[in-house]
Design an enzyme around this catalytic site. Structure first.
Site, PDB file in Angstrom:
ATOM      1  N   SER A  70      26.476 -20.254  18.600  1.00 45.49           N
ATOM      2  CA  SER A  70      25.472 -19.561  17.789  1.00 45.49           C
ATOM      3  C   SER A  70      25.604 -19.879  16.303  1.00 45.49           C
ATOM      4  CB  SER A  70      25.587 -18.049  17.996  1.00 45.49           C
ATOM      5  OG  SER A  70      26.875 -17.579  17.628  1.00 45.49           O
TER       6      SER A  70
ATOM      7  N   ASP B 121      28.213 -10.067   9.907  1.00 44.96           N
ATOM      8  CA  ASP B 121      28.404  -9.100  10.989  1.00 44.96           C
ATOM      9  C   ASP B 121      29.837  -9.100  11.540  1.00 44.96           C
ATOM     10  OD1 ASP B 121      28.494 -11.500  12.327  1.00 44.96           O
ATOM     11  OD2 ASP B 121      26.771 -11.099  13.625  1.00 44.96           O
TER      12      ASP B 121
ATOM     13  N   HIS C 104      29.408 -14.030  12.413  1.00 42.45           N
ATOM     14  CA  HIS C 104      28.484 -15.075  11.976  1.00 42.45           C
ATOM     15  C   HIS C 104      28.462 -15.188  10.452  1.00 42.45           C
ATOM     16  CE1 HIS C 104      26.987 -13.866  16.011  1.00 42.45           C
ATOM     17  NE2 HIS C 104      26.983 -15.189  16.157  1.00 42.45           N
TER      18      HIS C 104
END
Length: 262
Positions: free
Chosen positions: A15, A201, A204
């Site tokens: 991600s 967060d 990330h």
């Protein structure tokens, strides 16, 4: 379908790579730096680890037979470890030794003449996973899922261990590596509290975190693979200032050419 005009940089990861084309990401900056010279292809897969990416990579990276018909990947940037380094109870966890084996397997798939994906012109850069704030990430997941906060499935120590493993693999395989873990940790002052400047967060990266990645990647390309650095490439099609002095005869200038100056 777009024609095969320019060579490419492929970003392969989880991600943190997938989000690289977000407004604050590193992939967009990279695409801008290489505009008209190389295309940047984002093959980031949220949630993936080095086990799950193996069959996907076989589909994403052209075989020797097909490479003549598709853009040539000049730079392959491999960025995994954030999910591999989850704690053993997580379904995303990949044991450390298998993580190293998996990274080596991806590298060898491109560099071994016996491999279907063999690509001798491709240069490889590994990026280490960044440091993580486990408690913050656990709270972020709870907010996203609208559930109770679960015990953390990650640890700062494990993220560092997997970062060191990525560096070890790079050394053994003879490829370049960007030590994002150390760069961000040191920029954060060597404490978890400072990570809030680089993460949004707990896991990330925010704009400042991606800035560290971009600068580290570009510097590594300049040092290890200077022939593929954007400053050493030319536009595949002539720039306007090349055409202007003899604009009436523009057709003689507007032809596809190699990004590598002869």
């Amino acid at each position: 379908m777009a024609a095969n005009v320019q060579d490419a940089i492929m970003l392969l990861g989880d991600s943190i790579t997938q989000f690289g084309f977000a407004p604050h990401g590193f992939a967009g900056k990279l695409a801008d730096a290489y505009i008209r010279k190389m295309d940047v292809i984002n093959r980031g897969f949220s949630g993936y680890n080095t086990d799950w990416i193996q069959p996907v990579f076989e589909e994403c990276f052209a075989t020797q037979h097909d490479q003549q018909h598709v853009p040539k990947v000049r730079l392959l940037v491999i960025w995994f470890g954030a999910n591999d380094a989850t704690l053993p109870h997580s379904p995303q966890h990949v044991p450390l030794e298998r993580y190293k084996t998996n990274l080596a397997r991806l590298i060898q798939a491109v560099r071994s003449p016996e491999s279907p994906q063999y690509s001798p012109d491709t240069r490889i850069v590994l990026i280490t996973p960044p440091p993580v704030d486990p408690e913050w990430w656990a709270k972020s997941v709870a907010e996203l899922m609208q559930s109770a906060v679960e015990p953390p499935d990650r640890s700062l120590e494990k993220s560092k261990e997997y970062a060191e493993a990525a560096k070890e693999v790079a050394g053994k395989e003879g490829v370049a590596v960007v030590d994002v873990w150390t760069q961000i940790w040191e920029a954060a002052g060597g404490n978890s509290g400072g990570l809030k400047e680089f993460l949004y967060d707990g896991l990330h990266l925010n704009e400042k975190g991606y800035g560290v990645v971009y600068e580290g990647l570009v510097a590594t390309i300049a040092e290890k693979y200077p022939e593929y650095h954007y400053d050493n490439l030319r536009a595949v099609f002539a720039t306007w200032d090349e055409i202007l002095p003899d604009a009436k005869n523009y057709l003689k200038f507007i032809k596809k050419r190699s990004a590598f100056s002869s």
